[in-house]
Design a protein around this motif. Structure first.
Motif, mmCIF file in Angstrom:
data_model
loop_
_atom_site.group_PDB
_atom_site.id
_atom_site.type_symbol
_atom_site.label_atom_id
_atom_site.label_comp_id
_atom_site.label_asym_id
_atom_site.label_seq_id
_atom_site.Cartn_x
_atom_site.Cartn_y
_atom_site.Cartn_z
ATOM 1 N N GLY A 126 0.558 -1.340 -0.059
ATOM 2 C CA GLY A 126 0.008 -0.078 -0.291
ATOM 3 C C GLY A 126 0.565 0.583 -0.168
ATOM 4 N N LEU A 127 1.658 1.093 0.781
ATOM 5 C CA LEU A 127 2.872 2.615 0.517
ATOM 6 C C LEU A 127 3.149 2.924 -0.588
ATOM 7 N N LYS A 128 4.095 1.491 -1.081
ATOM 8 C CA LYS A 128 4.672 2.100 -2.731
ATOM 9 C C LYS A 128 3.653 2.357 -3.896
ATOM 10 N N ALA A 129 2.361 1.426 -3.530
ATOM 11 C CA ALA A 129 1.568 2.358 -4.221
ATOM 12 C C ALA A 129 0.395 3.179 -4.529
ATOM 13 N N ALA A 130 0.945 3.804 -3.278
ATOM 14 C CA ALA A 130 0.539 5.768 -2.628
ATOM 15 C C ALA A 130 1.493 6.257 -3.234
ATOM 16 N N ALA A 131 3.336 5.739 -2.759
ATOM 17 C CA ALA A 131 3.982 6.698 -3.895
ATOM 18 C C ALA A 131 4.099 6.886 -5.054
ATOM 19 N N LYS A 132 2.724 5.645 -5.980
ATOM 20 C CA LYS A 132 3.469 5.358 -7.476
ATOM 21 C C LYS A 132 2.487 6.698 -7.381
ATOM 22 N N ASP A 133 1.286 6.711 -6.872
ATOM 23 C CA ASP A 133 0.371 7.813 -7.771
ATOM 24 C C ASP A 133 0.620 8.629 -7.409
#
Length: 490
Positions: free
Chosen positions: A276-283
């Motif tokens: 979730g953290l990585k997905a948020a950082a990429k969005d």
């Protein structure tokens, strides 16, 4: 190009889930499968009523005490806290800033933890921690002690604000979210009203009671009430929709169905913490909302100094405390009205930008004239627009990134964490040497208003772009009464 392709592929995956009809989503839940439309509506109303009456009063009161703890130092300053601890303006502002440095350390890990933990236990425990810190503040003997106390209270408070934002968006639909967030977010306006009355009652009447300064009693009483509220949270707060103890099985499934339908059939509990953290950082939405949240916090930089600003109106001390209440009462009514309108019409951009424009007008009045009536009107405009904007920004970000919960938690925490960096420097824009206009601080507020408009425009642009891609992927043309399905709200 590769990043754009990956982003588009992700949106195409979403489209496949968006294609699910309400009936197909309903069929996922055993207790809901055979219910008629009327029965579904009745069950939905019952679930909303239960959560409205169990969760909303509790988190509103908790957030009220949370915000009261943040602003109580402003009124304590008027009662002699700064002089009694022999703090210069620089030392005072450093102490204010360390509170938000504590936020930086506690916010992201705290909210990621909450996404996987039980909010009924975690949120009240967080509140107990900062309440105990507040009760310790009367023991301060120096500016260094003030800075240390505020730092640890900041660490304790850090996960709470993004935590209740995450919790609200996990229970309510995108139509309901703005109004519900306005209700509890208005706790900050109500706390400003209460703070003024408490200051009038405690700070003007309890000096030297039991050999304590009035500002010491202010912290003791506020901390004690916070502890009582925290204890009540253990009994009143729900868990997540799938495991709340006071809902029946059908009510739990309806709670999940409602949010799943609102999310475009995206699963709330899908994905691990670090994913979730990585997905948020990429969005890109994460960083656009970081900019908007930072700008709104900067535009609200007056809040820690409003008692000092109102003191330049040359009222007596009692009146200075009391006149803080009306602007926040008006802001509360305005925030709820704009939130209702935003949720009903599913529009966010203009509901944020237009009030921010009036906030900029109010700030301009405040720093350009000594007429008390005009300046007080400016304060009303300034408070109303910025507080309403902050509330709608929170509901907008959780609507545009509704799931999975771990990604949403990371987005909320990252945006809120970065935005608090504004507090590291904004106190230095309000030194007493700037009285009575505080034009340096006013200029900072105007910059915050301008950046808010720019950030909101960028979010709207990206949402429209992604909706266009979804239209193309689904072959939607807008003709012959086609069903468009779930789309990004702007």
């Amino acid at each position: 190009m590769a990043d754009e392709k990956a982003d588009f592929d992700h949106k195409e995956d979403v489209v496949q889930e968006v294609a699910l009809t309400p009936a197909q989503i309903q069929a996922r839940f055993p207790t809901l499968r055979d219910l008629s439309s009327d029965e579904m509506q009745a069950l939905n109303r019952r679930v909303v009523k239960i959560i409205d009456w169990r969760m909303m009063p509790c988190i509103t009161l908790m957030f009220l005490m949370n915000y009261l703890d943040r602003i109580n130092v402003s009124n304590a300053r008027l009662a002699g806290l700064q002089e009694d601890l022999h703090m210069s303006d620089t030392v005072w502002n450093t102490g204010i800033s360390t509170f938000y440095i504590g936020y930086l350390f506690g916010q992201l890990p705290g909210n990621l933890w909450l996404a996987k933990a039980n909010p009924r236990w975690l949120l009240p425990s967080i509140m107990l921690a900062w309440s105990l810190g507040t009760i310790c503040m009367p023991a301060m003997k120096s500016g260094a002690g003030f800075a240390v106390c505020r730092f640890f209270i900041g660490v304790a408070e850090a996960p709470f604000f993004p935590g209740i934002t995450l919790m609200t968006s996990s229970w309510y639909t995108k139509e309901e979210n703005p109004m519900r967030m306005a209700i509890w977010h208005a706790g900050n306006t109500i706390s400003n009203i209460i703070s003024g009355f408490l200051a009038a009652g405690i700070l003007t009447n309890m000096d030297n009671v039991l050999n304590l300064h009035a500002w010491q009693w202010f912290f003791i009483i506020e901390g004690a009430v916070s502890i009582l509220v925290a204890v009540s949270g253990f009994f009143l707060l729900p868990d997540w929709p799938h495991n709340t103890r006071f809902l029946s099985e059908s009510e739990k499934e309806m709670a999940q169905y409602r949010v799943l339908l609102s999310n475009g059939a995206q699963e709330e509990n899908d994905g691990g913490t670090w994913n979730g953290l990585k997905a948020a950082a990429k969005d890109p939405f994460t960083w656009l909302f970081c900019l908007m949240h930072f700008a709104l916090v900067t535009a609200q930089s007056f809040k820690d100094f409003l008692p000092s600003i109102l003191e330049t109106f040359h009222f007596d001390q009692m009146t200075t405390y009391l006149v803080q209440a009306p602007p926040y009462a008006i802001a509360y009514i305005f925030a709820c009205s704009t939130a209702y309108s935003s949720g009903r019409f599913q529009e966010s951009f203009y509901h944020i930008v237009i009030p921010i424009f009036f906030s900029a007008v109010g700030c301009s009045i405040l720093i350009s004239t000594l007429n008390v009536g005009a300046r007080y009107f400016g304060v009303v405009l300034l408070v109303s627009g910025t507080y309403s904007g902050m509330n709608l920004q929170l509901s907008w970000e959780t609507t545009l990134v509704p799931a999975p919960r771990s990604k949403k938690a990371a987005l909320i925490a990252i945006a809120n964490c970065i935005s608090q960096s504004s507090h590291w420097f904004s106190p230095y824009f309000f030194p007493t040497s700037q009285e009575p206009f505080y034009r340096l601080g006013g200029g900072l507020i105007l910059v915050g208003c301008l950046i808010t408009v720019i950030a909101a425009g960028l979010v709207k642009w990206r949402a429209k772009l992604l909706n266009k891609r979804l239209d193309e992927a689904q072959g939607y043309t807008g003709e012959n009464g086609e069903e468009r399905g779930w789309r990004f709200v702007y």
